[in-house]
Design a protein around this motif. Structure first.
Motif, PDB file in Angstrom:
ATOM      1  N   SER A 157      59.682  27.622  51.647  1.00  0.00           N
ATOM      2  CA  SER A 157      57.856  26.916  51.966  1.00  0.00           C
ATOM      3  C   SER A 157      56.603  28.048  51.684  1.00  0.00           C
ATOM      4  CB  SER A 157      57.594  25.490  52.081  1.00  0.00           C
ATOM      5  OG  SER A 157      57.282  25.446  53.681  1.00  0.00           O
ATOM      6  N   ASP A 158      56.942  28.673  53.004  1.00  0.00           N
ATOM      7  CA  ASP A 158      55.868  29.489  52.879  1.00  0.00           C
ATOM      8  C   ASP A 158      56.703  31.202  52.300  1.00  0.00           C
ATOM      9  OD1 ASP A 158      54.365  27.679  54.581  1.00  0.00           O
ATOM     10  OD2 ASP A 158      55.119  28.423  56.460  1.00  0.00           O
ATOM     11  N   ALA A 159      55.632  31.984  51.696  1.00  0.00           N
ATOM     12  CA  ALA A 159      55.974  33.329  51.688  1.00  0.00           C
ATOM     13  C   ALA A 159      56.593  34.095  52.426  1.00  0.00           C
ATOM     14  CB  ALA A 159      54.677  34.515  50.535  1.00  0.00           C
ATOM     15  N   GLN A 160      57.635  35.040  52.178  1.00  0.00           N
ATOM     16  CA  GLN A 160      58.692  35.353  52.993  1.00  0.00           C
ATOM     17  C   GLN A 160      57.684  36.856  52.783  1.00  0.00           C
ATOM     18  OE1 GLN A 160      60.411  34.042  55.903  1.00  0.00           O
ATOM     19  NE2 GLN A 160      59.179  32.476  54.431  1.00  0.00           N
ATOM     20  N   ARG A 161      57.863  38.045  53.543  1.00  0.00           N
ATOM     21  CA  ARG A 161      58.434  39.838  53.742  1.00  0.00           C
ATOM     22  C   ARG A 161      59.570  39.517  54.466  1.00  0.00           C
ATOM     23  NH1 ARG A 161      54.915  43.544  52.628  1.00  0.00           N
ATOM     24  NH2 ARG A 161      53.203  42.783  52.604  1.00  0.00           N
ATOM     25  N   LEU A 162      60.056  40.279  54.514  1.00  0.00           N
ATOM     26  CA  LEU A 162      61.583  40.658  55.213  1.00  0.00           C
ATOM     27  C   LEU A 162      61.006  41.788  55.729  1.00  0.00           C
ATOM     28  CD1 LEU A 162      64.484  40.082  52.170  1.00  0.00           C
ATOM     29  CD2 LEU A 162      63.541  38.348  54.331  1.00  0.00           C
ATOM     30  N   LEU A 163      61.706  42.393  57.298  1.00  0.00           N
ATOM     31  CA  LEU A 163      61.681  43.586  57.964  1.00  0.00           C
ATOM     32  C   LEU A 163      62.771  43.674  58.503  1.00  0.00           C
ATOM     33  CD1 LEU A 163      59.671  41.426  60.253  1.00  0.00           C
ATOM     34  CD2 LEU A 163      59.137  42.442  58.886  1.00  0.00           C
ATOM     35  N   MET A 164      63.603  44.924  58.347  1.00  0.00           N
ATOM     36  CA  MET A 164      64.947  46.113  58.221  1.00  0.00           C
ATOM     37  C   MET A 164      64.648  46.946  59.233  1.00  0.00           C
ATOM     38  SD  MET A 164      65.203  45.851  53.853  1.00  0.00           S
ATOM     39  CE  MET A 164      63.513  45.627  53.420  1.00  0.00           C
ATOM     40  N   VAL A 165      65.267  46.894  60.093  1.00  0.00           N
ATOM     41  CA  VAL A 165      65.636  48.227  60.885  1.00  0.00           C
ATOM     42  C   VAL A 165      66.639  48.700  60.964  1.00  0.00           C
ATOM     43  CG1 VAL A 165      64.694  49.199  62.995  1.00  0.00           C
ATOM     44  CG2 VAL A 165      63.917  46.945  62.097  1.00  0.00           C
ATOM     45  N   PHE A 166      66.639  49.898  60.360  1.00  0.00           N
ATOM     46  CA  PHE A 166      68.101  50.706  59.150  1.00  0.00           C
ATOM     47  C   PHE A 166      68.342  51.398  60.932  1.00  0.00           C
ATOM     48  CE2 PHE A 166      66.168  50.212  55.214  1.00  0.00           C
ATOM     49  CZ  PHE A 166      68.009  50.172  54.683  1.00  0.00           C
ATOM     50  N   PHE A 173      69.199  46.146  60.019  1.00  0.00           N
ATOM     51  CA  PHE A 173      69.169  44.474  61.318  1.00  0.00           C
ATOM     52  C   PHE A 173      67.438  43.915  60.539  1.00  0.00           C
ATOM     53  CE2 PHE A 173      70.853  46.638  63.945  1.00  0.00           C
ATOM     54  CZ  PHE A 173      71.789  45.728  65.029  1.00  0.00           C
ATOM     55  N   ILE A 174      68.160  42.913  60.067  1.00  0.00           N
ATOM     56  CA  ILE A 174      67.342  42.025  58.525  1.00  0.00           C
ATOM     57  C   ILE A 174      66.407  40.767  59.129  1.00  0.00           C
ATOM     58  CG2 ILE A 174      66.815  41.131  56.231  1.00  0.00           C
ATOM     59  CD1 ILE A 174      68.196  43.254  55.705  1.00  0.00           C
ATOM     60  N   ALA A 175      65.422  40.738  59.161  1.00  0.00           N
ATOM     61  CA  ALA A 175      64.401  39.811  59.980  1.00  0.00           C
ATOM     62  C   ALA A 175      63.552  39.224  58.775  1.00  0.00           C
ATOM     63  CB  ALA A 175      64.031  39.596  61.070  1.00  0.00           C
ATOM     64  N   SER A 176      63.190  38.045  58.574  1.00  0.00           N
ATOM     65  CA  SER A 176      62.311  37.314  57.605  1.00  0.00           C
ATOM     66  C   SER A 176      60.770  36.778  58.759  1.00  0.00           C
ATOM     67  CB  SER A 176      62.837  36.111  56.750  1.00  0.00           C
ATOM     68  OG  SER A 176      62.296  36.186  56.187  1.00  0.00           O
ATOM     69  N   LEU A 177      59.518  37.087  57.719  1.00  0.00           N
ATOM     70  CA  LEU A 177      58.539  36.946  58.296  1.00  0.00           C
ATOM     71  C   LEU A 177      57.504  35.986  57.392  1.00  0.00           C
ATOM     72  CD1 LEU A 177      57.086  37.781  61.505  1.00  0.00           C
ATOM     73  CD2 LEU A 177      55.765  39.363  59.590  1.00  0.00           C
ATOM     74  N   SER A 178      57.569  34.864  58.575  1.00  0.00           N
ATOM     75  CA  SER A 178      56.820  33.884  57.642  1.00  0.00           C
ATOM     76  C   SER A 178      55.267  33.933  57.094  1.00  0.00           C
ATOM     77  CB  SER A 178      56.968  32.528  58.196  1.00  0.00           C
ATOM     78  OG  SER A 178      58.307  31.898  57.652  1.00  0.00           O
ATOM     79  N   GLY A 179      55.101  34.540  56.141  1.00  0.00           N
ATOM     80  CA  GLY A 179      53.479  33.953  55.848  1.00  0.00           C
ATOM     81  C   GLY A 179      53.094  31.985  55.335  1.00  0.00           C
ATOM     82  N   SER A 180      52.142  32.258  54.648  1.00  0.00           N
ATOM     83  CA  SER A 180      51.660  30.686  54.287  1.00  0.00           C
ATOM     84  C   SER A 180      52.449  30.744  53.054  1.00  0.00           C
ATOM     85  CB  SER A 180      50.400  30.793  55.905  1.00  0.00           C
ATOM     86  OG  SER A 180      49.759  31.385  54.016  1.00  0.00           O
TER      87      SER A 180
END
Length: 139
Positions: free
Chosen positions: A17-26, A88-95
């Motif tokens: 429901s909140d917009a996401q930004r994917l964070l990736m660390v290679f 490694f991937i994580a997701s950061l939530s916005g609004s």
């Protein structure tokens, strides 16, 4: 939702429901400075070592076309001596309707890098070079 491949991750991010930004660390395998002779031999045989962050990238899910395109971009950013094995991937939530900005992503990526260096990877999904999630366990 079960994440069986990279496309599943993109689908899950799009469903939030909140917009996401994917964070990736290679990260690539390195040999610890205090490695034993056995550890050195195993590393040279393609086994063992420790994962060290190489580069960080943040993207909106809609900016990612395929895992292959992401791997090509990462390979272009790295020098020829560096080769990543795990992302490694994580997701950061916005609004709703507003993804987190680059400043927020930078702070979160720094925290990810520090966590990976310390071996705290439980909150991330690791993918191998083929785009398959992997289960990493310390030995």
């Amino acid at each position: 939702m079960q994440i069986a491949n990279f496309q599943d991750l993109l689908n899950a991010a799009a469903m939030q429901s909140d917009a996401q930004r994917l964070l990736m660390v290679f990260a690539g395998a390195t040999l610890p400075a205090d490695a034993s002779a056995q550890q050195k031999a195993e590393f040279e045989a393609g086994q063992g070592g420790e994962l060290a962050p190489l580069i960080c990238v943040d993207k909106l899910p809609q900016e990612l076309g395929s895992f292959e395109a992401l791997t090509q971009e990462a390979d272009q950013l790295l020098s020829t001596e560096q080769r990543w094995q795990i992302v490694f991937i994580a997701s950061l939530s916005g609004s709703p309707g507003q993804a987190p900005g680059p400043e927020q992503a930078d702070k979160a990526l720094q925290a990810m890098v520090e966590s990976i260096k310390a071996g705290r990877i439980a909150g991330f999904i690791p993918f191998n070079r083929q785009g398959t999630p992997v289960n990493l366990q310390a030995h």
